[in-house]
Scaffold this active site. Structure first.
Site, PDB file in Angstrom:
ATOM      1  N   GLY A 108      44.714  37.411  38.736  1.00  0.00           N
ATOM      2  CA  GLY A 108      44.822  36.913  40.101  1.00  0.00           C
ATOM      3  C   GLY A 108      44.513  35.427  40.168  1.00  0.00           C
TER       4      GLY A 108
ATOM      5  N   GLY B 195      43.665  32.235  43.293  1.00  0.00           N
ATOM      6  CA  GLY B 195      43.566  31.743  44.653  1.00  0.00           C
ATOM      7  C   GLY B 195      43.789  30.247  44.676  1.00  0.00           C
TER       8      GLY B 195
ATOM      9  CE  LYS C  96      44.349  30.407  36.521  1.00  0.00           C
ATOM     10  NZ  LYS C  96      45.175  29.696  35.522  1.00  0.00           N
TER      11      LYS C  96
ATOM     12  CE  LYS D   8      36.926  33.895  44.406  1.00  0.00           C
ATOM     13  NZ  LYS D   8      36.756  34.292  45.828  1.00  0.00           N
TER      14      LYS D   8
ATOM     15  CG  ASP E 108      41.587  35.260  54.008  1.00  0.00           C
ATOM     16  OD1 ASP E 108      42.630  35.024  54.655  1.00  0.00           O
ATOM     17  OD2 ASP E 108      41.450  34.935  52.814  1.00  0.00           O
TER      18      ASP E 108
END
Length: 337
Positions: free
Chosen positions: A26, A28, A32, A48, A142
């Site tokens: 993933g 953002g 990462k 993360k 969010d």
């Protein structure tokens, strides 16, 4: 991400050296996410990582501390768990559950439609996650399909608290969130509270039904105008109960929006009248859709755009970053100290 909670007590504060970095899963705006494996007990996690240079340059340490504190204190089966937080000279890192059933976003982009029963269970699990978030004094800000993961048993797991905020008795006022999900009061630069999460909930439920946010437009000004002044469009395939729920969540006036008085207003809506909330919370309702994953390390449901990225950051960056490392004091955390 299959639930990967280790039952073994960790006696030491872990570091990057305790994990083997396997794949990118993933990414953002500033972070990462990697699939990693604990070298000692071979458990799989999501890591993360956020560059310290970004945190320092963008003055984001308070926001990152909020994310850390939120994850430490939240306690819901529908929210990813934080197991460890540590730092290298270059990065701040979170060790989280690896949920490997994929993002809701991926399934919304597939051909198959979500049935209303599927929507109902997903919505109920999101509502219980929001209930826990709001009880902690947080506004999430969010809620969107990219932040809704499906675990190996088909249940929702909410992730990414990067723009959440502790509001307690005050209101928030910053403009943030993903544009197509932002509530009217945020667009109008009014102060706001947890009601914005109920607007996002209505937007996500609508998207589960129609595969597109209700006010989406490629033209930003047009989308803003639709959010402020437009009405969502429905068709005859939407039940009366679901139509009413979405309409009440997408009420422009936050004071009149469903959930503002109490989240129980949403839970008691007729759309959920046949739902046993206690069974939902205990994950005793079998989801209509179960991801096809072989084991806890299976990444077949993860978007290939991430999996195809090379792993290099932790190997080629210099070992020392010229910045005051004291500004990141108190970040480390372990659930199994």
């Amino acid at each position: 991400m299959g639930l990967c909670c280790s039952t073994k007590k960790q006696k030491k504060e872990l570091t990057i050296e305790d994990f083997e970095i396997l794949k990118v899963i993933g990414q953002g705006q500033s972070s990462k996410v990697y699939l990693v494996q604990n070298k000692e007990d071979e458990e799989y996690f999501a890591m993360k990582s956020i560059p310290k240079t970004f945190i320092k340059d963008q003055n984001q340490f308070e926001r990152l501390q909020t994310e850390r504190d939120a994850l430490i204190n939240l306690n819901s089966p529908f929210i990813v768990n934080l197991w460890h937080a540590f730092q290298t000279n270059e990065y701040l890192c979170f060790i989280l559950d690896f949920v490997n059933g994929g993002e809701m976003y991926t399934y919304l982009n597939s051909r198959s439609q979500f049935s209303e029963n599927r929507i109902k269970l997903y919505a109920a699990e999101i509502i219980l996650a929001l209930k826990n978030i709001h009880e902690l004094g947080l506004v999430y800000r969010d809620l969107k399909p990219e932040n809704l993961l499906i675990d190996k048993n088909g249940h929702i797991r909410l992730t990414d608290f990067g723009i959440s905020k502790f509001i307690a008795t005050q209101k928030a006022n910053s403009f943030c969130g993903s544009l197509e999900y932002i509530a009217p009061e945020v667009w109008q630069h009014d102060s706001y509270g947890i009601e914005v999460d109920f607007w996002c909930l209505g937007t996500v439920i609508y998207e589960m039904k129609y595969k597109m946010p209700p006010f989406y437009s490629t033209n930003l000004r047009e989308m803003q105008n639709k959010i402020l002044n437009g009405n969502p469009k429905f068709d005859e395939n939407c039940s009366v109960e679901l139509h009413d729920l979405i309409q009440k969540l997408l009420t422009k006036d936050p004071k009149q929006r469903l959930g503002t008085k109490s989240i129980r207003e949403i839970m008691e809506h007729t759309f959920f009248s046949d739902l046993d909330w206690e069974k939902v919370e205990k994950q005793e309702i079998i989801p209509e859709f179960i991801p096809q994953v072989k084991d806890s390390s299976d990444t077949s449901c993860i978007d290939s755009q991430f999996l195809n990225q090379p792993i290099f950051e932790f190997h080629i960056l210099p070992d020392i970053v010229k910045m005051d490392q004291n500004m990141f004091g108190g970040f480390s955390f372990s659930k199994f100290k």
